[in-house]
Write a protein that holds these residues in place. Structure first.
Motif, mmCIF file in Angstrom:
data_model
loop_
_atom_site.group_PDB
_atom_site.id
_atom_site.type_symbol
_atom_site.label_atom_id
_atom_site.label_comp_id
_atom_site.label_asym_id
_atom_site.label_seq_id
_atom_site.Cartn_x
_atom_site.Cartn_y
_atom_site.Cartn_z
ATOM 1 N N GLY A 144 101.342 42.241 -44.763
ATOM 2 C CA GLY A 144 100.385 43.188 -44.215
ATOM 3 C C GLY A 144 100.472 43.368 -42.715
ATOM 4 O O GLY A 144 99.736 44.164 -42.148
ATOM 5 N N VAL A 145 101.369 42.633 -42.061
ATOM 6 C CA VAL A 145 101.532 42.760 -40.615
ATOM 7 C C VAL A 145 102.852 43.481 -40.354
ATOM 8 O O VAL A 145 103.919 42.983 -40.724
ATOM 9 C CB VAL A 145 101.528 41.380 -39.908
ATOM 10 N N ALA A 146 102.773 44.649 -39.746
ATOM 11 C CA ALA A 146 103.962 45.453 -39.464
ATOM 12 C C ALA A 146 104.461 45.156 -38.051
ATOM 13 O O ALA A 146 103.665 44.996 -37.123
ATOM 14 C CB ALA A 146 103.642 46.930 -39.599
ATOM 15 N N ALA A 147 105.771 45.073 -37.897
ATOM 16 C CA ALA A 147 106.378 44.752 -36.602
ATOM 17 C C ALA A 147 105.993 45.766 -35.526
ATOM 18 O O ALA A 147 105.724 45.388 -34.386
ATOM 19 C CB ALA A 147 107.901 44.686 -36.741
ATOM 20 N N GLU A 148 105.918 47.032 -35.893
ATOM 21 C CA GLU A 148 105.630 48.063 -34.889
ATOM 22 C C GLU A 148 104.239 47.870 -34.274
ATOM 23 O O GLU A 148 104.076 47.841 -33.053
ATOM 24 C CB GLU A 148 105.750 49.453 -35.512
ATOM 25 N N GLU A 149 103.250 47.713 -35.124
ATOM 26 C CA GLU A 149 101.886 47.557 -34.617
ATOM 27 C C GLU A 149 101.690 46.202 -33.942
ATOM 28 O O GLU A 149 101.003 46.093 -32.926
ATOM 29 C CB GLU A 149 100.859 47.742 -35.740
ATOM 30 N N SER A 187 99.301 29.862 -35.595
ATOM 31 C CA SER A 187 98.269 29.682 -36.626
ATOM 32 C C SER A 187 98.209 30.883 -37.559
ATOM 33 O O SER A 187 97.813 30.738 -38.721
ATOM 34 C CB SER A 187 96.905 29.424 -35.993
ATOM 35 N N ALA A 188 98.579 32.032 -37.082
ATOM 36 C CA ALA A 188 98.602 33.234 -37.925
ATOM 37 C C ALA A 188 99.877 33.327 -38.750
ATOM 38 O O ALA A 188 100.038 34.242 -39.539
ATOM 39 C CB ALA A 188 98.451 34.482 -37.053
ATOM 40 N N GLY A 189 100.799 32.380 -38.541
ATOM 41 C CA GLY A 189 102.058 32.405 -39.274
ATOM 42 C C GLY A 189 103.021 33.457 -38.778
ATOM 43 O O GLY A 189 103.959 33.829 -39.463
#
Length: 195
Positions: A144-149, A187-189
């Motif tokens: 759910g984490v995109a590199a761009e954002e 901590s967020a991985g």
């Protein structure tokens, strides 16, 4: 050494000296308050060489920004995405570099929609986002984490830390702030801990 080779070396050296002087002066005084005379005096190169090399003051600023972006691209390309400590050291050194003060000065001047600096400053942010996103794209990101954002968020955090430190260096401990930043990433991985 031939005359043309000496002339080419002198030209390269003059350009380098002008870029170094302009970078320092723009960071110290701002773009608008720095004159060709100031740059010539600091660099030891004649005032008339500035338009010859860069065309105009805006052309000189663009060359300064391009020079910084090339340097940052080289640094970003050398970062190991799994080595948080290396990234932390690079961010701290980047923030403390005198030439980085240029970013804070330019932001104030570029905020005016009519400013000739606005486009150059926006281009600087675009180039920085490209570098940060390239580094982030090499990381193991959580679902759910995109590199761009994430690249935009990380760059925003670094810019914010940098500006706070420039305005109130006694109130912001860079080492502790970036260590906290790295701990949050871990901590967020977002990145693996350094060995």
């Amino acid at each position: 050494m031939t005359r043309s080779t000496r002339r080419a070396e002198t030209t390269r050296e003059s350009r380098r000296l002008l870029l170094e002087a302009a970078t320092a002066l723009f960071a110290e005084r701002g773009y608008r308050r720095t004159t060709f005379e100031d740059i010539a005096a600091r660099s030891g190169v004649s005032r008339g060489s500035i338009p010859w090399h860069f065309g105009s003051k805006e052309g000189l600023l663009a060359a300064v920004v391009d020079d910084i972006v090339v340097h940052l691209a080289a640094v970003a390309g050398s970062l190991d995405p799994g080595t948080v400590d290396q990234v932390l050291d690079t961010l701290t050194a980047f923030t403390r570099a005198p030439s980085t003060g240029l970013f804070a000065k330019l932001m104030v001047e570029a905020d005016d929609p009519e400013s000739p600096l606005r486009e150059t400053y926006a281009g600087l942010h675009d180039a920085l986002r490209v570098q940060v996103r390239a580094w982030v794209a090499r990381l193991p990101l959580p679902e759910g984490v995109a590199a761009e954002e994430l690249g935009t968020v990380l760059l925003g955090a670094v810019i914010g830390i940098h500006q706070q430190w420039r305005v109130a260096p006694g109130a912001v401990d860079l080492d502790r702030t970036y260590a906290t930043f790295a701990a949050l990433l871990r901590s967020a991985g977002i990145t693996a801990p350094a060995d």
